[in-house]
Design a protein around this motif. Sequence first.
Motif, PDB file in Angstrom:
ATOM      1  N   TYR A 188      32.797  37.249  39.931  1.00 16.32           N
ATOM      2  CA  TYR A 188      33.563  38.392  40.429  1.00 16.32           C
ATOM      3  C   TYR A 188      32.707  39.648  40.305  1.00 16.32           C
ATOM      4  CZ  TYR A 188      37.798  35.520  40.248  1.00 16.32           C
ATOM      5  OH  TYR A 188      38.726  34.536  40.453  1.00 16.32           O
ATOM      6  N   GLN A 189      32.855  40.562  41.255  1.00 19.08           N
ATOM      7  CA  GLN A 189      32.176  41.852  41.190  1.00 19.08           C
ATOM      8  C   GLN A 189      33.201  42.915  40.785  1.00 19.08           C
ATOM      9  OE1 GLN A 189      29.524  42.842  44.490  1.00 19.08           O
ATOM     10  NE2 GLN A 189      29.655  40.730  45.212  1.00 19.08           N
ATOM     11  N   HIS A 262      29.021  41.742  36.983  1.00 18.01           N
ATOM     12  CA  HIS A 262      29.214  40.403  37.555  1.00 18.01           C
ATOM     13  C   HIS A 262      29.800  39.527  36.457  1.00 18.01           C
ATOM     14  CE1 HIS A 262      25.976  40.976  40.920  1.00 18.01           C
ATOM     15  NE2 HIS A 262      26.999  41.807  41.021  1.00 18.01           N
ATOM     16  N   PRO A 269      43.169  34.713  39.781  1.00 20.85           N
ATOM     17  CA  PRO A 269      43.145  36.058  40.379  1.00 20.85           C
ATOM     18  C   PRO A 269      44.415  36.864  40.145  1.00 20.85           C
ATOM     19  CG  PRO A 269      42.271  34.444  41.922  1.00 20.85           C
ATOM     20  CD  PRO A 269      42.797  33.668  40.755  1.00 20.85           C
TER      21      PRO A 269
END
Length: 311
Positions: A188-189, A262, A269
């Motif tokens: 994930y960013q 990162h 989510p």
Amino acid sequence: LPGPPFTHQQMPRKMVYYGQTSCEQDTERYLDVVKHVFSYYKKEVPLVINTMGWVKGDGLQLLIDLIRLLSPSHLVQMDLYDWKAMPPLTPEHVQFSAGLHTKGKQQSKCRQLGVGDMESWKYPEGEDMSAPQYKLLYVHPEFPQAGVAGEARVHSSILRDMSILGYLGHLQSPDIGAVLPLHSLVPYQVPFNAVALRVIHTDVAPSNIMYAVNASWVGLCCIPEEVRCQTDGPVLLTQTPICDCLGFGIVRGVDMEKKLYHILTPVPPENLRRVNCLLLGNIAIPNCVFVGQQGIEGEIPYVTSDYNYSI
């Protein structure tokens, strides 16, 4: 209950990331964490409280604090063979013993003067001198060298690593045999200004904070306050919050140009949307995660053999 923890991990109803393997350095925060988690206990089901094995000195006093705080109905005390360092924790003993952060009931001056007659004790007016109400179940095993402390520390370190690896296993596909190296998974960013950051166990200068966070195990947490940042970040907290932890992750890289963390995590989510705080503690990623990844040629990132033992 009977199997090793890494074999049957479940998401807890309520979790706080304490960030250290021992609470010795900050017992007040430890008790605050216990209060936070315990306040969500709805008494519709029985609750089993697994206390620590630290039962000498301050550890015993902290245990007395916990007994007062949690008011159990039963207390199971497992003694060791031929070891007399810890008294039976009867309700009367807890009543009159000082905890680390709570005081025991003071016995009357008659007792201090040496008068042993129980009927001559006088309690201060208005003070409840009744002992805690619980039943002590005292177990005294006859196995020599049961629970040797040194071995327990080594075993707990191995089990902790196994628990982290078991947790990271949720990143893998459920298909048997398709184990992917972590560096091949898409992280994930997370923008610097979207999450607050705090190192729990030590002071880190703001100029060094990214060195500390990179390649680290972090608690993915939710603080009640909205994270507001006028700049690109990072957002640094000045105090460690007592807040819900929704899971864990690895900061596998920091992009200083795009201002992004990162993060690899198996947290779904829908829960990640609530995360607005990263807590970094004194829990290390197991060495095998760094040195045992397939497909790396040449130098391994974050690993060095050029080490100066005099530092």
